[in-house]
Design a protein around this motif. Structure first.
Motif, short mmCIF file in Angstrom:
data_model
loop_
_atom_site.label_atom_id
_atom_site.label_comp_id
_atom_site.label_asym_id
_atom_site.label_seq_id
_atom_site.Cartn_x
_atom_site.Cartn_y
_atom_site.Cartn_z
N MET A 34 0.86 -1.18 0.00
CA MET A 34 0.00 0.00 0.00
C MET A 34 0.90 1.23 0.00
O MET A 34 1.73 1.41 0.89
CB MET A 34 -0.91 0.00 1.23
N THR A 35 0.75 2.05 -1.02
CA THR A 35 1.58 3.24 -1.19
C THR A 35 0.70 4.47 -1.10
O THR A 35 -0.32 4.56 -1.78
CB THR A 35 2.29 3.22 -2.55
N ALA A 36 1.08 5.42 -0.26
CA ALA A 36 0.37 6.68 -0.15
C ALA A 36 1.15 7.76 -0.88
O ALA A 36 2.38 7.80 -0.83
CB ALA A 36 0.19 7.08 1.32
N ILE A 37 0.44 8.62 -1.59
CA ILE A 37 1.03 9.76 -2.28
C ILE A 37 0.56 11.03 -1.59
O ILE A 37 -0.64 11.27 -1.46
CB ILE A 37 0.65 9.78 -3.77
N PHE A 212 6.34 11.50 -1.33
CA PHE A 212 6.02 12.92 -1.19
C PHE A 212 6.32 13.65 -2.49
O PHE A 212 7.42 13.52 -3.04
CB PHE A 212 6.83 13.55 -0.06
N LEU A 213 5.33 14.43 -2.96
CA LEU A 213 5.51 15.25 -4.15
C LEU A 213 5.59 16.72 -3.77
O LEU A 213 4.91 17.18 -2.84
CB LEU A 213 4.34 15.06 -5.12
N GLY A 214 6.41 17.45 -4.50
CA GLY A 214 6.49 18.90 -4.36
C GLY A 214 6.76 19.51 -5.71
O GLY A 214 7.72 19.13 -6.39
N ASP A 215 5.89 20.41 -6.14
CA ASP A 215 6.04 21.07 -7.43
C ASP A 215 6.23 20.09 -8.58
O ASP A 215 7.06 20.29 -9.47
CB ASP A 215 7.22 22.05 -7.40
N GLY A 216 5.45 19.01 -8.54
CA GLY A 216 5.45 18.07 -9.65
C GLY A 216 6.59 17.09 -9.67
O GLY A 216 6.78 16.36 -10.67
N ARG A 217 7.36 17.03 -8.59
CA ARG A 217 8.49 16.10 -8.53
C ARG A 217 8.45 15.30 -7.24
O ARG A 217 7.94 15.79 -6.22
CB ARG A 217 9.83 16.87 -8.59
N ILE A 218 8.98 14.09 -7.27
CA ILE A 218 9.11 13.30 -6.05
C ILE A 218 10.29 13.86 -5.26
O ILE A 218 11.42 13.90 -5.75
CB ILE A 218 9.32 11.81 -6.36
N VAL A 219 10.02 14.32 -4.04
CA VAL A 219 11.06 14.97 -3.23
C VAL A 219 11.47 14.13 -2.04
O VAL A 219 12.50 14.42 -1.40
CB VAL A 219 10.59 16.37 -2.75
N VAL A 230 4.97 11.62 9.37
CA VAL A 230 4.41 12.20 8.15
C VAL A 230 4.09 13.67 8.36
O VAL A 230 4.38 14.52 7.50
CB VAL A 230 3.15 11.42 7.72
N LEU A 231 3.50 14.00 9.51
CA LEU A 231 3.15 15.39 9.80
C LEU A 231 4.40 16.27 9.83
O LEU A 231 4.40 17.39 9.29
CB LEU A 231 2.42 15.47 11.14
N GLU A 232 5.47 15.77 10.44
CA GLU A 232 6.72 16.54 10.48
C GLU A 232 7.25 16.79 9.08
O GLU A 232 7.75 17.87 8.78
CB GLU A 232 7.76 15.80 11.33
N ARG A 233 7.15 15.76 8.22
CA ARG A 233 7.63 15.93 6.85
C ARG A 233 6.78 16.95 6.09
O ARG A 233 7.30 17.77 5.33
CB ARG A 233 7.63 14.59 6.11
#
Length: 243
Positions: A34-37, A212-219, A230-233
């Motif tokens: 199970m993968t969360a995005i 985690f995605l940021g501005d269209g990229r996996i960061v 997760v919240l800290e990230r």
């Protein structure tokens, strides 16, 4: 791999007004996990899911589902692949009000003219805890029960992969936990593969891995997530935006 993308790019518009929603994304979705995005608004997480699932076209790059490159399929073949290989769970339950829970669960196979495997459907219904609700119509079910029907519908055809877009967005915390528990059980017990887009750290903690995605990229990526980690990230996204 259940799904894979290479240099996946999705852009809207042209020239100076062009908006790049996904910028050369490479991602592998492992089977039986199970993968969360996750990512802030506008990060491209829903666009990524829609492109991976063949619901949206790509500007550049390639996407595979169950070993088949979907970015080169004709519309008819892509529709068949989505029907046979992919299950969907959305924030809106999308149940037909005139059908019973069981009829809603088997509806995609009925439309496709395929006979449901009764033993598998029974296993799914048991896993989702709907044995005593099969004859009820959606209006007679709680929100959590309706979403569990939607999850069972996604599983009933034994797809290679299930995409869930904010599946708990319309649910209270208790009902949301029921649905997330079932999605995780469908992976651990039934051997499914689930990709879930969410903005909720608690929901993400049910996954084996968070991307985690940021501005269209996996960061960033995180294995064995917890709500606090997760919240800290996610707070780091806010810190960057306000700095």
């Amino acid at each position: 791999m259940a799904a894979r993308a290479a240099q996946l790019t999705k852009a809207y518009g042209e020239g100076q007004t062009q908006v790049v929603a996904l910028d050369a994304v490479d991602i592998d979705i492992a089977r039986g996990r199970m993968t969360a995005i996750m990512g802030p608004s506008g990060s491209g997480k829903s666009t990524l899911m829609h492109c991976l699932a063949g619901l949206d076209s790509v500007t550049r790059g390639r996407v595979w589902i169950a070993g088949t490159e979907i970015t080169r399929l004709k519309d008819k073949d892509l529709t068949k692949l989505r029907r046979d290989k992919i299950g969907f769970v959305f924030q809106a339950f999308n149940l037909l009000p005139t059908l019973s829970a069981k009829e809603n669960i088997t509806l995609p196979m009925d439309i496709a003219g395929r006979k449901a495997d009764p033993e598998w459907v029974e296993q799914v219904v048991t896993a989702v805890g709907l044995q005593d609700r099969l004859t009820h119509r959606p209006a007679e079910l709680s929100g959590g029960q309706q979403q569990r029907v939607a999850c069972a519908r996604a599983l009933a055809g034994r797809p290679d992969i299930i995409f869930a877009d904010e599946p708990t967005g319309n649910l209270d915390s208790r009902s949301g936990a029921e649905v997330l528990t079932f999605l995780r059980r469908s992976v651990d017990v039934l051997g499914q593969t689930v990709v879930m887009v969410t903005h909720d750290p608690t929901a993400a903690s049910y996954a084996h891995q968070v991307v985690f995605l940021g501005d269209g990229r996996i960061v960033d990526e995180m294995d064995a997530p917890t709500p606090d980690r997760v919240l800290e990230r996610m707070k780091r996204f806010d810190a960057i935006r306000t700095s």
